[in-house]
Design a protein around this motif. Structure first.
Motif, PDB file in Angstrom:
ATOM      1  N   GLU A  83      35.503  32.632  44.971  1.00 43.22           N
ATOM      2  CA  GLU A  83      34.413  33.639  44.799  1.00 43.22           C
ATOM      3  C   GLU A  83      34.010  34.363  45.870  1.00 43.22           C
ATOM      4  O   GLU A  83      34.412  34.048  47.163  1.00 43.22           O
ATOM      5  N   GLY A 105      35.058  30.367  39.204  1.00 46.31           N
ATOM      6  CA  GLY A 105      33.713  30.620  38.366  1.00 46.31           C
ATOM      7  C   GLY A 105      33.933  31.202  37.091  1.00 46.31           C
ATOM      8  O   GLY A 105      35.144  31.730  36.541  1.00 46.31           O
ATOM      9  N   GLY A 110      30.601  33.902  37.374  1.00 50.34           N
ATOM     10  CA  GLY A 110      30.872  33.474  38.750  1.00 50.34           C
ATOM     11  C   GLY A 110      30.631  32.042  38.721  1.00 50.34           C
ATOM     12  O   GLY A 110      30.365  31.233  37.831  1.00 50.34           O
ATOM     13  N   SER A 134      35.313  42.344  40.135  1.00 50.62           N
ATOM     14  CA  SER A 134      36.064  40.755  39.783  1.00 50.62           C
ATOM     15  C   SER A 134      37.547  40.869  38.953  1.00 50.62           C
ATOM     16  O   SER A 134      37.598  41.870  38.225  1.00 50.62           O
TER      17      SER A 134
END
Length: 182
Positions: A83, A105, A110, A134
């Motif tokens: 994360e 996540g 997440g 991400s």
């Protein structure tokens, strides 16, 4: 499966938004020597994308994160959250000290607060582009597992590149059109 150093790795799957990602996670887990894929909560998943790797990987189910955490702590595992956090260490700094379970996540939100609480430390994947913050959960898992495996897995289990290519070519079909191998 423990490697020569006795370290094991686990992938914890909890609250994954797209159940078909579990099959692809299993494929990466198998490729990078993960001991077990731990499912928390829902027991069902879609093996699409696994390409048969689910038969080479142990699965374990827990009803809650606390049950999974207890099991992993009994195995003397660190729990590593993947994360982007203020205290996360870049995965390429290899912060791993012992057997490690990786908790990734949800693709959209997440890690949840409950997931965050059971982690001993966090890693993030440095990115060099600016188009997204991400990665797909299976892509992120593959990168992190590769770093863990590259740091701990025995060189005895890895073939030198030239032998690996020869091994791959021995079974490759010779009729591939426009192949540079012909």
């Amino acid at each position: 499966m423990a490697n020569q150093c006795g370290f094991e790795s686990y992938v914890v799957v909890h609250n994954i938004a797209k159940r078909h990602n579990v099959g692809t996670l299993a494929r990466s887990a198998t490729a990078f020597g993960v001991s077990e894929l731990i499912l928390v909560g829902r027991r069902d998943f879609n093996a699409f994308g696994s390409h048969g790797s689910t038969s080479h990987l142990r699965f374990r189910h827990f009803h809650s994160l606390s049950d999974a955490r207890f099991f992993l702590k009994e195995k003397d595992c660190d729990i590593c959250g993947v994360e982007i956090t203020d205290n996360a260490v870049a995965v390429n700094q290899h912060p791993f000290k012992k057997s490690t379970a990786f908790l990734l996540g949800n693709e959209g939100t997440g890690l949840s607060a409950k997931e965050y609480e059971i982690c001993d430390f966090f890693v993030y994947i440095p990115q060099y582009g600016c188009g997204t913050a991400s990665l797909n959960v299976t892509v992120a898992a593959s990168i992190v597992l590769h770093h863990f495996g590259g740091n701990f897995l025995s060189t005895i289990t890895r073939l030198p590149y030239e032998q690996w290519i020869d091994y791959q070519l021995a079974d490759a079909p010779t009729y591939i059109a426009n192949s540079p191998l012909q």
